[in-house]
Write a protein that holds these residues in place. Sequence first.
Motif, PDB file in Angstrom:
ATOM      1  N   TYR A 145     164.869 -32.644 110.921  1.00 58.48           N
ATOM      2  CA  TYR A 145     165.458 -33.792 111.630  1.00 58.48           C
ATOM      3  C   TYR A 145     164.622 -35.048 111.391  1.00 58.48           C
ATOM      4  N   ALA A 146     163.308 -34.927 111.506  1.00 60.46           N
ATOM      5  CA  ALA A 146     162.424 -36.087 111.331  1.00 60.46           C
ATOM      6  C   ALA A 146     162.548 -36.669 109.929  1.00 60.46           C
ATOM      7  N   GLN A 147     162.536 -35.819 108.915  1.00 56.67           N
ATOM      8  CA  GLN A 147     162.613 -36.350 107.550  1.00 56.67           C
ATOM      9  C   GLN A 147     163.985 -36.957 107.281  1.00 56.67           C
ATOM     10  N   GLY A 171     152.837 -25.407 125.756  1.00 53.95           N
ATOM     11  CA  GLY A 171     153.516 -26.646 126.117  1.00 53.95           C
ATOM     12  C   GLY A 171     154.510 -27.126 125.074  1.00 53.95           C
ATOM     13  N   LEU A 172     154.629 -26.390 123.974  1.00 54.83           N
ATOM     14  CA  LEU A 172     155.550 -26.794 122.909  1.00 54.83           C
ATOM     15  C   LEU A 172     156.874 -26.044 123.028  1.00 54.83           C
ATOM     16  N   MET A 173     157.902 -26.597 122.407  1.00 59.29           N
ATOM     17  CA  MET A 173     159.237 -25.988 122.467  1.00 59.29           C
ATOM     18  C   MET A 173     159.394 -24.893 121.421  1.00 59.29           C
ATOM     19  N   ASP A 174     160.175 -23.872 121.768  1.00 60.41           N
ATOM     20  CA  ASP A 174     160.554 -22.895 120.755  1.00 60.41           C
ATOM     21  C   ASP A 174     161.760 -23.455 120.002  1.00 60.41           C
ATOM     22  N   GLU A 175     162.236 -22.718 119.010  1.00 58.48           N
ATOM     23  CA  GLU A 175     163.309 -23.224 118.157  1.00 58.48           C
ATOM     24  C   GLU A 175     164.577 -23.555 118.940  1.00 58.48           C
ATOM     25  N   ALA A 176     164.967 -22.693 119.869  1.00 55.66           N
ATOM     26  CA  ALA A 176     166.185 -22.927 120.650  1.00 55.66           C
ATOM     27  C   ALA A 176     166.051 -24.185 121.504  1.00 55.66           C
ATOM     28  N   ALA A 177     164.904 -24.357 122.141  1.00 53.50           N
ATOM     29  CA  ALA A 177     164.687 -25.532 122.986  1.00 53.50           C
ATOM     30  C   ALA A 177     164.671 -26.805 122.142  1.00 53.50           C
ATOM     31  N   VAL A 237     167.174 -31.888 120.183  1.00 53.06           N
ATOM     32  CA  VAL A 237     167.703 -32.748 119.114  1.00 53.06           C
ATOM     33  C   VAL A 237     169.179 -33.057 119.359  1.00 53.06           C
ATOM     34  N   GLU A 238     169.940 -32.047 119.779  1.00 61.34           N
ATOM     35  CA  GLU A 238     171.365 -32.277 120.059  1.00 61.34           C
ATOM     36  C   GLU A 238     171.535 -33.300 121.165  1.00 61.34           C
ATOM     37  N   GLY A 239     170.616 -33.326 122.109  1.00 62.65           N
ATOM     38  CA  GLY A 239     170.671 -34.285 123.205  1.00 62.65           C
ATOM     39  C   GLY A 239     170.341 -35.702 122.778  1.00 62.65           C
ATOM     40  N   LEU A 240     169.816 -35.879 121.566  1.00 66.45           N
ATOM     41  CA  LEU A 240     169.464 -37.218 121.068  1.00 66.45           C
ATOM     42  C   LEU A 240     170.660 -37.940 120.466  1.00 66.45           C
ATOM     43  N   HIS A 241     171.733 -37.222 120.210  1.00 65.42           N
ATOM     44  CA  HIS A 241     172.892 -37.823 119.538  1.00 65.42           C
ATOM     45  C   HIS A 241     173.856 -38.459 120.524  1.00 65.42           C
TER      46      HIS A 241
END
Length: 125
Positions: A27-29, A110-116, A121-125
């Motif tokens: 997503y970042a790239q 404190g980091l997210m797993d893949e599902a989270a 990311v979906e919430g950013l759209h």
Amino acid sequence: MSKERYTEEHEWIRVDGDVGTMGITVYAQEQLGDVVYVELPEVGRKVEKGKEMAVVESVKAASEIYAPVSGEVVEVNEALTADPATVNRDAAGDGWFVKIRLSNTGELDGLMDEAAYKSYVEGLH
């Protein structure tokens, strides 16, 4: 088997033992566009979770890359200096940035797993 963890700043880390390989997410790239330059930290540098540790420049902008965990840089991906576009081609593989020896494995909690992260990311759209 190690699992990847993600930050809200779109970095990923894959931990094996006490060393984590990290880079930026697909997503970042995609948001950056064509990566033209990557500035990596020196081997031996101490990094702190959430603090700037590298810079990536694209045709659109320059962005800071933040350490997902605290520790010491034990290896950098020298291939990115010669071919920064590797980040675009394989952000989650050959486009890794650094390997960090973790000073506090509890920071991974404190980091997210893949599902989270996917949901984030979906919430950013």
